[in-house]
Scaffold this active site. Structure first.
Site, PDB file in Angstrom:
ATOM      1  N   GLN A  70       0.832  -1.203   0.000  1.00 24.56           N
ATOM      2  CA  GLN A  70       0.000   0.000   0.000  1.00 24.56           C
ATOM      3  C   GLN A  70       0.872   1.261   0.000  1.00 24.56           C
ATOM      4  O   GLN A  70       1.968   1.262   0.564  1.00 24.56           O
ATOM      5  CB  GLN A  70      -0.919  -0.010   1.217  1.00 24.56           C
ATOM      6  CG  GLN A  70      -1.981  -1.085   1.133  1.00 24.56           C
ATOM      7  CD  GLN A  70      -2.875  -1.099   2.363  1.00 24.56           C
ATOM      8  OE1 GLN A  70      -3.363  -0.072   2.810  1.00 24.56           O
ATOM      9  NE2 GLN A  70      -3.059  -2.278   2.921  1.00 24.56           N
TER      10      GLN A  70
HETATM   11  N1  LIG Z   1      -7.596 -15.055  -9.397  1.00 25.29           N
HETATM   12  C1  LIG Z   1      -6.488 -14.736  -8.744  1.00 25.29           C
HETATM   13  N2  LIG Z   1      -6.548 -13.899  -7.693  1.00 25.29           N
HETATM   14  C2  LIG Z   1      -5.400 -13.613  -7.054  1.00 25.29           C
HETATM   15  C3  LIG Z   1      -4.153 -14.153  -7.447  1.00 25.29           C
HETATM   16  N3  LIG Z   1      -3.207 -13.684  -6.617  1.00 25.29           N
HETATM   17  C4  LIG Z   1      -3.843 -12.897  -5.737  1.00 25.29           C
HETATM   18  N4  LIG Z   1      -5.160 -12.841  -5.990  1.00 25.29           N
HETATM   19  C5  LIG Z   1      -6.164 -12.062  -5.253  1.00 25.29           C
HETATM   20  O1  LIG Z   1      -5.769 -10.705  -5.244  1.00 25.29           O
HETATM   21  C6  LIG Z   1      -6.052 -10.100  -3.990  1.00 25.29           C
HETATM   22  C7  LIG Z   1      -4.776  -9.524  -3.382  1.00 25.29           C
HETATM   23  O2  LIG Z   1      -3.889 -10.581  -3.061  1.00 25.29           O
HETATM   24  P1  LIG Z   1      -2.726 -10.406  -1.969  1.00 25.29           P
HETATM   25  O3  LIG Z   1      -1.903 -11.636  -2.034  1.00 25.29           O
HETATM   26  O4  LIG Z   1      -3.282 -10.023  -0.656  1.00 25.29           O
HETATM   27  O5  LIG Z   1      -1.952  -9.150  -2.582  1.00 25.29           O
HETATM   28  P2  LIG Z   1      -0.676  -8.405  -1.978  1.00 25.29           P
HETATM   29  O6  LIG Z   1       0.178  -8.019  -3.136  1.00 25.29           O
HETATM   30  O7  LIG Z   1      -0.034  -9.243  -0.930  1.00 25.29           O
HETATM   31  O8  LIG Z   1      -1.306  -7.091  -1.344  1.00 25.29           O
HETATM   32  P3  LIG Z   1      -0.692  -6.155  -0.172  1.00 25.29           P
HETATM   33  O9  LIG Z   1      -0.325  -7.051   0.962  1.00 25.29           O
HETATM   34  O10 LIG Z   1      -1.773  -5.188   0.184  1.00 25.29           O
HETATM   35  O11 LIG Z   1       0.479  -5.432  -0.751  1.00 25.29           O
HETATM   36  C8  LIG Z   1      -6.698 -11.198  -3.132  1.00 25.29           C
HETATM   37  O12 LIG Z   1      -8.085 -11.052  -3.228  1.00 25.29           O
HETATM   38  C9  LIG Z   1      -6.221 -12.484  -3.791  1.00 25.29           C
HETATM   39  O13 LIG Z   1      -7.145 -13.549  -3.619  1.00 25.29           O
HETATM   40  C10 LIG Z   1      -4.119 -15.028  -8.589  1.00 25.29           C
HETATM   41  O14 LIG Z   1      -3.098 -15.544  -9.047  1.00 25.29           O
HETATM   42  N5  LIG Z   1      -5.322 -15.268  -9.191  1.00 25.29           N
END
Ligand SMILES: Nc1nc2c(ncn2[C@@H]2O[C@H](COP(=O)(O)OP(=O)(O)OP(=O)(O)O)[C@@H](O)[C@H]2O)c(=O)[nH]1
Ligand SMILES: [Mg+2]
Length: 184
Positions: A70
């Protein structure tokens, strides 16, 4: 097993790799890391700080620093730079309207940072499970063209771009194999 093989295997066992997992919020960093650890990827919330996860992989120990993406957290990314071997930069392949923002942050906060010179860079284009198979090749080409990594990182073995899915695990093995096959 010969003595030399035993010594060689022992050396590999000791090999620890420090990988920072960075990229914009919601790109899927935590999901990818959890997939690598074979953990449940269905219950994930935004990372508010950071999490360290250790993955034994083919004789290596991959210490992964999963850091929140974020806007308000990005100022703290540099706190984790010391002794980094690899940065995995995650891009949400579904929200290409944020690719400019992603590229700007990658350039300003990673590539142009003196403390990260020489660090390997793996770009993971994520969420490919939601992208039609036929569009994947052009997606990779588009991202490659936009990032122009060959211009900013002339050493071709220092960066790579892979299509992945944190949800299904597609491409994850390729990412890990690339990471452990670098020179450390
Ligand atoms: N369909 C799908 N959804 C995904 C995939 N990877 C992540 N998501 C979705 O994207 C959203 C964000 O995923 P996170 O893993 O929390 O993303 P992040 O990059 O860690 O986010 P921050 O911790 O806020 O920086 C969630 O709702 C996940 O389920 C993927 O490969 N396919
Ligand atoms: Mg996260």
């Amino acid at each position: 097993m010969g003595l030399l093989t035993i010594i060689r295997n022992q050396k590999r066992k000791d090999k620890e790799i420090r990988m920072l997992v960075l990229g914009l919020d919601n790109s899927g960093k935590t999901t990818i890391v959890k997939n690598m650890l074979h953990e449940d990827v269905d219950i994930i919330s935004p990372t508010m700080g950071f999490q360290i996860q250790s993955l034994p992989y083919k004789g290596y120990t991959l210490n992964m620093w999963d850091i929140g993406g974020q806007t308000s957290l990005r100022a703290f990314w540099s706190n984790y730079f010391d002794k980094t071997d690899v940065v995995m930069w995650v891009i949400d392949g579904l929200s290409l309207e944020r690719i400019e923002e992603s590229y700007r942050e990658l350039r300003d906060k990673i590539i142009e940072q003196d403390r990260l010179v020489g660090v390997y860079l793996l770009i993971a284009i994520n969420k490919t499970d939601l992208i039609p198979e036929g569009d994947l090749k052009s997606l990779k080409e588009t991202v490659s063209r936009l990032l122009q990594l060959e211009e900013v990182i002339p050493e071709r073995d220092h960066w790579n771009i892979e299509l992945v899915s944190g949800k299904t695990g597609a491409g994850i093995g390729k990412v890990l194999d690339w990471v452990i096959s670098r020179e450390y």
